[in-house]
Design a protein around this motif. Sequence first.
Motif, PDB file in Angstrom:
ATOM      1  N   SER A   1       0.831  -1.207   0.000  1.00  0.00           N
ATOM      2  CA  SER A   1       0.000   0.000   0.000  1.00  0.00           C
ATOM      3  C   SER A   1       0.866   1.258   0.000  1.00  0.00           C
ATOM      4  CB  SER A   1      -0.948   0.000   1.196  1.00  0.00           C
ATOM      5  OG  SER A   1      -0.238  -0.055   2.417  1.00  0.00           O
ATOM      6  N   SER A   2       1.988   1.229   0.711  1.00  0.00           N
ATOM      7  CA  SER A   2       2.853   2.407   0.724  1.00  0.00           C
ATOM      8  C   SER A   2       3.506   2.628  -0.634  1.00  0.00           C
ATOM      9  CB  SER A   2       3.918   2.281   1.822  1.00  0.00           C
ATOM     10  OG  SER A   2       4.832   1.246   1.565  1.00  0.00           O
TER      11      SER A   2
ATOM     12  N   HIS B   1       2.146   1.845  -3.624  1.00  0.00           N
ATOM     13  CA  HIS B   1       1.131   2.410  -4.524  1.00  0.00           C
ATOM     14  C   HIS B   1       0.802   3.856  -4.133  1.00  0.00           C
ATOM     15  CE1 HIS B   1       0.459  -1.007  -7.065  1.00  0.00           C
ATOM     16  NE2 HIS B   1       0.214  -1.805  -6.026  1.00  0.00           N
ATOM     17  N   LEU B   2       0.813   4.153  -2.850  1.00  0.00           N
ATOM     18  CA  LEU B   2       0.573   5.528  -2.408  1.00  0.00           C
ATOM     19  C   LEU B   2       1.721   6.438  -2.864  1.00  0.00           C
ATOM     20  CD1 LEU B   2      -1.441   7.243  -0.839  1.00  0.00           C
ATOM     21  CD2 LEU B   2      -0.159   6.740   1.256  1.00  0.00           C
ATOM     22  N   THR B   3       2.925   5.913  -2.837  1.00  0.00           N
ATOM     23  CA  THR B   3       4.083   6.659  -3.339  1.00  0.00           C
ATOM     24  C   THR B   3       3.909   7.009  -4.818  1.00  0.00           C
ATOM     25  OG1 THR B   3       5.651   5.717  -1.745  1.00  0.00           O
ATOM     26  CG2 THR B   3       6.552   6.488  -3.837  1.00  0.00           C
ATOM     27  N   ARG B   4       3.484   6.036  -5.607  1.00  0.00           N
ATOM     28  CA  ARG B   4       3.281   6.273  -7.047  1.00  0.00           C
ATOM     29  C   ARG B   4       2.213   7.345  -7.270  1.00  0.00           C
ATOM     30  NH1 ARG B   4       2.023   0.606  -9.683  1.00  0.00           N
ATOM     31  NH2 ARG B   4       2.042   1.875 -11.571  1.00  0.00           N
ATOM     32  N   TRP B   5       1.189   7.338  -6.438  1.00  0.00           N
ATOM     33  CA  TRP B   5       0.084   8.285  -6.593  1.00  0.00           C
ATOM     34  C   TRP B   5       0.486   9.690  -6.176  1.00  0.00           C
ATOM     35  CZ3 TRP B   5      -3.714   9.891  -2.532  1.00  0.00           C
ATOM     36  CH2 TRP B   5      -4.736  10.668  -3.077  1.00  0.00           C
ATOM     37  N   MET B   6       1.242   9.796  -5.066  1.00  0.00           N
ATOM     38  CA  MET B   6       1.587  11.106  -4.523  1.00  0.00           C
ATOM     39  C   MET B   6       2.896  11.670  -5.064  1.00  0.00           C
ATOM     40  SD  MET B   6       0.366  10.754  -0.549  1.00  0.00           S
ATOM     41  CE  MET B   6       0.553  12.529  -0.292  1.00  0.00           C
ATOM     42  N   GLY B   7       3.756  10.796  -5.607  1.00  0.00           N
ATOM     43  CA  GLY B   7       5.017  11.261  -6.168  1.00  0.00           C
ATOM     44  C   GLY B   7       6.086  11.581  -5.149  1.00  0.00           C
TER      45      GLY B   7
ATOM     46  N   GLN C   1      10.040   4.649 -10.882  1.00  0.00           N
ATOM     47  CA  GLN C   1       9.500   3.933  -9.742  1.00  0.00           C
ATOM     48  C   GLN C   1      10.249   2.613  -9.658  1.00  0.00           C
ATOM     49  OE1 GLN C   1       5.507   3.614 -11.401  1.00  0.00           O
ATOM     50  NE2 GLN C   1       5.804   1.428 -11.688  1.00  0.00           N
TER      51      GLN C   1
END
Length: 341
Positions: free
Chosen positions: A29-30, A32-38, A267
């Motif tokens: 989850s972290s 995918h959250l990284t990919r979303w938030m940059g 990424q």
Amino acid sequence: MAKLYIQDTFNFIRKQRISRLWNAAKVLSSFHLTRWMGKPIQWGTPITISVEPTTACNLRCPECPSGLRAFSRPTGNLKEDFFRKTIDELYRELMYLIFYFQGEPYINPKFLDMVKYANDKGIYTITSTNGHFLNDKNAEQTIRSGLDRLIISVDGTTQEVYENYRKAGKLETVLQGARNVVKWKKKLKSATPHIVFQFLVVKPNEHQIPEIYKLAEEIGIDEVKLKSAQVYDYENGNPLIPTIDKYARYRQNEEGKFVVKNELLNQCWKLWHSCVITWDGMVVPCCFDKDAIHRLGDLKENSFKELWQGELYHQFRSQLLQGRDKIEICTNCTEGCKVWV
């Protein structure tokens, strides 16, 4: 072979615990959250680590620092007490452990003792070997250690072809070693290890792909894996690059230069779910950092969790998100973007 693959998968699943599954969920989850938030967000600890039993090797493979004797870092053997201390910190969250980075694992005299220690902690264990040290005694001890997966490099079905890449290697020694492991696995009525013949596909051996499957079946090997070869000097072509396109990591562009096939995305799943620990306790981002250039911490000075959440790791993850093409070890990578869900 399909049935044996299912057995291996079941063996992996049965070793998982709630703490490991919960950690994996946090890591995923972290990421995918990284990919979303940059920006880098890191929850949990690694799902897997690779530990380096030794940097020593008996072979002279041309695309390997161990084989070329070309390390720019200290060389040596992993110490058993240091290994136990590291595992004691991490085993509750580790889904699997890879006993390999550089060198030949069986050269370390304490290697199988360390495998047994990890197995006693309920960790799924893997190693990769060139197969030259699987004499009868080591084969028996390998089974008794509880090793879950044994990858044996067999990059040719005849000595002439095999030694094109495995310089100074003896194919018959490797095949006899494989037979020894199969024999002891049957004698001790053990379901493990799952034995894999890994065939590194290069131009000199690509015509023997059908033969490696036949050879594996004759010996009683559980699985054959075809692996694409990483080469360092590829831009102007390389005699090791296969002519069969699906087994090559590189393609020729309009200018006639060779480039890595995969798109270099900013990424990397590896930086969230795994890492490498060298024999002397340095933590590095992944298996592409063979010379441990990007040292993200020293386990002789800090705990792993301090390093994993530390400033050096944060900086490296941030740099990766800003431009993976600016990190040398990433430019020849074809694995980092793959996520297992």
